[in-house]
Design a protein around this motif. Structure first.
Motif: not given
Ligand code: TRP
Ligand code: ADP
Length: 329
Positions: A6-11, A40-42, A45-47, A135-137, A139-144, A151-153, A157-159
């Motif tokens: 799984l991975t997320g991308v900020k726009s 794969l998600f956008i 809400y992190h933005a 609290c960004y981390p 929310l990101m933990s919940a995403d994962i 695996f989270v590619p 900078d996101q390690k």
């Molecule tokens: N924080 C990541 C970034 O700024 C984007 C992101 C949000 C993400 N949730 C995630 C990446 C979950 C991987 C898994 O690029």
């Protein structure tokens, strides 16, 4: 059982050729190779930590969605969705915040960087910190964790964020038993840095980028702007230059071979630029056409995102049911 990736991308605005070769293309190829369940998600809400304008938010999400679709994301293998369409993620974030020590958040690089900037500017350390950032981390933990991700590619900078997700999963499991899958970061090897028009790293911050989807005429103008030396067409040229680096990305091995010998024997920069335009346009035209198609059919993009969200909600709900049972009985 298939593993989950799984991975997320900020726009982040208008994508350029550096983003394509450094991020979109390798991610799509990586997903093809993997025999895995893939998400794969956008991360809209992190933005929200920085984007406070609805029109801008909508435009950013649309831009990134059209880019992924134009690059040929395989929607059969990958659930592609907008984070805000999966409410299970936010319920899980609240649950996780109760097993997350505040000290873990204090150590987050992203938060610390904002504090440091304020301190350097002689301002109150917390002046630019909202709780979304702090609290960004979580929310990101919940995403994962909502998807039992293995695996989270991510880039280097996101390690730390993925390591925080591991720590949160472990502290949850220490209380409630082995409920959450502990994810592993897969650090994407540093892709070669693609140079921009002036020879520095291609980046929005330097304004030296070639937009991925520039129309043909504009693409040509960008290429003509690449800085070259004042050598004559008959002079041999070094291949250690921006034009040749860009040419290698777009041309076939045979074409690169021919160009290399032309460099050794002398060739005019005008001819090199025309040839670079030809191969760049050959690669980018089908992408541009697909991008324009999705841009002018927002209802199709929305439908695809909704289909992805439906799949994602189903998986996340199953995880959440298990988690709720472990905390509520
Ligand atoms: N924080 C990541 C970034 O700024 C984007 C992101 C949000 C993400 N949730 C995630 C990446 C979950 C991987 C898994 O690029
Ligand atoms: P920018 O520097 O233009 O703001 P981002 O930081 O938004 O770009 O990068 C988004 C993705 O594109 C990241 O994965 C990043 O590694 C990749 N990327 C950006 N610029 C380049 C480049 N010049 N060469 C290779 N990859 C790049």
């Amino acid at each position: 059982m298939k593993k989950t990736i799984l991975t997320g991308v900020k726009s982040t605005g208008i994508p350029h050729v550096g983003n394509y070769f450094g991020s979109f293309k390798p991610s799509i190829e990586g997903a093809k190779a993997a025999n895995m369940r893939s998400f794969l998600f956008i991360a809209d809400y992190h933005a929200l930590t920085t984007v406070k304008c609805a029109a801008e938010m909508k435009e950013n999400v649309n831009e990134i969605a059209c880019t992924w679709l134009a690059c040929g994301l395989d929607l059969k293998k990958t659930a592609f969705y907008r984070q805000s369409d999966v409410p299970q993620i936010f319920e899980l974030a609240i649950i996780l915040s109760n097993v997350t020590p505040k000290g873990l958040m204090n150590r987050s690089h992203a938060y610390k960087a904002v504090v440091q900037d304020a301190v350097d500017a002689g301002k109150d350390p917390d002046v630019d910190v909202n709780m979304g950032l702090f609290c960004y981390p979580i929310l990101m933990s919940a995403d994962i964790l909502a998807f039992d991700t293995n695996f989270v590619p991510v880039g280097q900078d996101q390690k730390q964020h993925v390591e925080i997700a591991q720590a949160i999963a472990r502290s949850f499991n220490a209380i409630y038993g082995s409920v959450l899958v502990v994810p592993e970061p897969k650090i994407t090897k540093d892709q070669a840095t693609i140079p921009g028009l002036d020879g520095r790293k291609m980046s929005k911050s330097y304004g030296n980028q070639i937009p991925m989807f520039a129309p043909e005429g504009e693409l040509k103008k960008y290429i003509m702007k690449i800085v070259t030396d004042s050598s004559l067409p008959t002079d041999p040229k070094s291949t250690d230059c921006v034009i040749f680096d860009l040419y290698k990305l777009f041309a076939t091995d045979d074409e690169v071979h021919v160009m290399k010998s032309k460099f050794e024997n002398g060739i005019g920069w005008g001819e090199v630029k025309n040839e670079l335009f030809r191969v760049a346009n050959r690669t980018l035209t089908p992408l541009r056409e697909k991008y324009n198609y999705f841009k002018s059919n927002p209802e199709i993009v929305e439908q695809l995102l909704q289909d992805g969200a439906k799949k994602a909600r189903k998986v996340a709900q199953k995880t959440l049911d298990r988690i709720r049972k472990s905390i509520m009985g």
